[in-house]
Design an enzyme around this catalytic site. Structure first.
Site, PDB file in Angstrom:
ATOM      1  N   GLU A  48      15.141   0.139 -22.628  1.00 46.75           N
ATOM      2  CA  GLU A  48      14.895  -0.640 -23.522  1.00 46.75           C
ATOM      3  C   GLU A  48      15.581  -2.077 -22.917  1.00 46.75           C
ATOM      4  O   GLU A  48      16.559  -2.342 -22.316  1.00 46.75           O
ATOM      5  CB  GLU A  48      15.127  -0.775 -24.948  1.00 46.75           C
ATOM      6  CG  GLU A  48      14.355   0.291 -25.626  1.00 46.75           C
ATOM      7  CD  GLU A  48      14.694   0.353 -27.105  1.00 46.75           C
ATOM      8  OE1 GLU A  48      15.632  -0.599 -27.467  1.00 46.75           O
ATOM      9  OE2 GLU A  48      14.133   1.141 -27.733  1.00 46.75           O
ATOM     10  N   ASP A 181     -11.956 -12.673   3.482  1.00 42.90           N
ATOM     11  CA  ASP A 181     -13.281 -12.232   2.676  1.00 42.90           C
ATOM     12  C   ASP A 181     -14.114 -13.560   2.099  1.00 42.90           C
ATOM     13  O   ASP A 181     -13.515 -14.597   2.240  1.00 42.90           O
ATOM     14  CB  ASP A 181     -12.772 -11.399   1.456  1.00 42.90           C
ATOM     15  CG  ASP A 181     -11.867 -11.876   0.650  1.00 42.90           C
ATOM     16  OD1 ASP A 181     -11.900 -13.046   0.329  1.00 42.90           O
ATOM     17  OD2 ASP A 181     -10.891 -11.218   0.447  1.00 42.90           O
ATOM     18  N   LYS A 204     -16.018  -8.537   4.841  1.00 41.41           N
ATOM     19  CA  LYS A 204     -15.765  -6.843   4.590  1.00 41.41           C
ATOM     20  C   LYS A 204     -16.445  -6.371   3.818  1.00 41.41           C
ATOM     21  O   LYS A 204     -17.009  -6.918   2.783  1.00 41.41           O
ATOM     22  CB  LYS A 204     -14.196  -6.861   4.621  1.00 41.41           C
ATOM     23  CG  LYS A 204     -13.704  -7.226   3.074  1.00 41.41           C
ATOM     24  CD  LYS A 204     -12.220  -7.225   2.829  1.00 41.41           C
ATOM     25  CE  LYS A 204     -12.166  -7.666   1.605  1.00 41.41           C
ATOM     26  NZ  LYS A 204     -10.499  -7.808   1.330  1.00 41.41           N
ATOM     27  N   ASP A 230      -4.602 -16.451   2.672  1.00 38.96           N
ATOM     28  CA  ASP A 230      -5.112 -15.507   1.589  1.00 38.96           C
ATOM     29  C   ASP A 230      -3.892 -15.756   0.497  1.00 38.96           C
ATOM     30  O   ASP A 230      -3.061 -16.262   0.887  1.00 38.96           O
ATOM     31  CB  ASP A 230      -5.137 -13.979   1.946  1.00 38.96           C
ATOM     32  CG  ASP A 230      -6.241 -13.242   0.909  1.00 38.96           C
ATOM     33  OD1 ASP A 230      -6.484 -13.852   0.210  1.00 38.96           O
ATOM     34  OD2 ASP A 230      -6.396 -12.125   1.169  1.00 38.96           O
ATOM     35  N   THR A 235      -1.068  -4.090   0.789  1.00 36.24           N
ATOM     36  CA  THR A 235      -0.621  -3.116   1.362  1.00 36.24           C
ATOM     37  C   THR A 235      -0.709  -3.364   2.973  1.00 36.24           C
ATOM     38  O   THR A 235      -0.297  -2.693   3.987  1.00 36.24           O
ATOM     39  CB  THR A 235      -1.322  -1.721   1.452  1.00 36.24           C
ATOM     40  OG1 THR A 235      -2.817  -1.977   1.289  1.00 36.24           O
ATOM     41  CG2 THR A 235      -0.789  -1.245   0.093  1.00 36.24           C
ATOM     42  N   GLY A 237      -3.185  -3.563   4.849  1.00 40.91           N
ATOM     43  CA  GLY A 237      -4.586  -2.860   5.488  1.00 40.91           C
ATOM     44  C   GLY A 237      -5.755  -3.957   5.927  1.00 40.91           C
ATOM     45  O   GLY A 237      -5.890  -3.799   7.249  1.00 40.91           O
TER      46      GLY A 237
END
Length: 336
Positions: A48, A181, A204, A230, A235, A237
């Site tokens: 807590e 992207d 992608k 970005d 990760t 990748g």
């Protein structure tokens, strides 16, 4: 109620180095000592969270510095408990300074029977007594609308532009800004406009989450120094794969500028072994020792921008002025 004399800063445990850096920059700007409010944020044996503020905050303008990064739940709960402690101590106003807003990637329902957790977190923050939020590079712009309180969203692109111009010293003829992207095109276009560079996109396609089936480069990157832009590197990748695809398409060098270095799991190892010449992240999330030791990872400070934004909020002046190079340049002079 006594008049507010100075803004006061308080920090949780999520990113103490950034909080101290913001306090130092505010001291420099104000020409007087600005420190963190003396408090303890601890955990009981059952985990807590307990907060105790040792200074009087009655009638004060409080700024709680706490990114909700990993561990997201613990850091979010710390923020809420600190806000409750300040509200019950009669603080005049509580502003949450959240350099990295966790749960931002859950900003919409991607399939049936899934939550919109970013909205839930926004509701929790507003109900805790926080009256304003200051953050940086929200994953999705619509998250500002999830809050029923004012939200100031800063952008890292002006800092990135200053750094690129400093690193290349005006030699920007062969630079190409790349969005990893389609969803990040607006962010990449903003940086490209600032440095006067063309824009390319890596499209992608995923078969399922976490796996990338195919990547296609939209734009001619042959002979270019590519700068991938970005908001989040988790990760790494997708980032490393995009760098490989750009090199395969003739890019001479690949660099990446990412606002929030989440750096989960094998991210640091992947980046170290990748074809990327450099990855530049900000200190919105406290950088791990492994990331700091990596030869191709560099960290840009956000404290100068956050310190000025806090002072602007306190003074009731424009925060959006920090989006302009003319305003931000002097703040970062001698740093980049």
């Amino acid at each position: 109620m006594p008049s507010v004399i100075e803004p006061k800063l308080i920090s949780g445990n999520a990113n103490l180095p950034l909080a101290k850096a913001i306090a130092r920059r505010m001291s420099l700007y104000r020409g007087m000592s600005v420190g963190l409010v003396d408090a303890r944020v601890e955990r009981f044996n059952d985990a807590e969270i307990f907060v105790e503020v040792f200074e009087n905050v009655r009638g004060e303008d409080m700024f709680v510095i706490q990114p909700t990064s990993n561990p997201a739940n613990d850091n979010l709960m710390e923020l809420l408990v600190m806000a409750d402690a300040l509200r019950r101590s009669s603080a005049a106003r509580i502003t949450a300074v959240i350099p990295y807003f966790g749960y931002a990637r859950q900003d919409r329902r991607t399939k049936a029977r899934t939550p919109i957790t970013a909205k839930l977190v926004a509701n929790m923050i507003a109900s805790s007594g926080i009256e304003r939020v200051l953050t940086m590079d929200l994953h999705a712009a619509q998250i500002q609308g999830f809050f029923d309180i004012p939200v100031d969203n800063l952008y890292a692109s002006p800092i990135f532009a200053l750094d690129i111009q400093s690193q290349l010293k005006g030699q920007l003829d062969d630079v190409m800004v790349v969005s990893p992207d389609v969803g990040g095109v607006a962010r990449a276009r903003e940086l490209a406009k600032r440095i006067g560079a063309p824009l390319a996109i890596v499209d992608k396609r995923r078969e399922k989450p976490g796996e990338i089936a195919e990547m296609t480069v939209i734009g001619d990157v042959a002979g270019k120094q590519c700068f991938i832009v970005d908001d989040i590197c988790d990760t790494a990748g997708t980032l490393c794969k995009a760098a490989e695809v750009l090199k395969d398409h003739g890019a001479t060098e690949v660099h990446a500028y990412i606002t929030h270095g989440v750096m989960s799991g094998p991210a640091v190892e992947r980046i170290t072994n990748s074809v990327m010449k450099s990855l530049v992240i900000t200190d919105s999330i406290e950088c791990s020792d492994a990331a700091r030791a990596a030869p191709n990872i560099r960290v840009l400070p956000t404290a100068p921008m956050f310190a000025q934004a806090i002072l602007n909020i306190w003074n009731g002046t424009s925060v959006s002025s920090l989006f302009e190079t003319e305003t931000l340049g002097p703040i970062y002079e001698g740093i980049l």
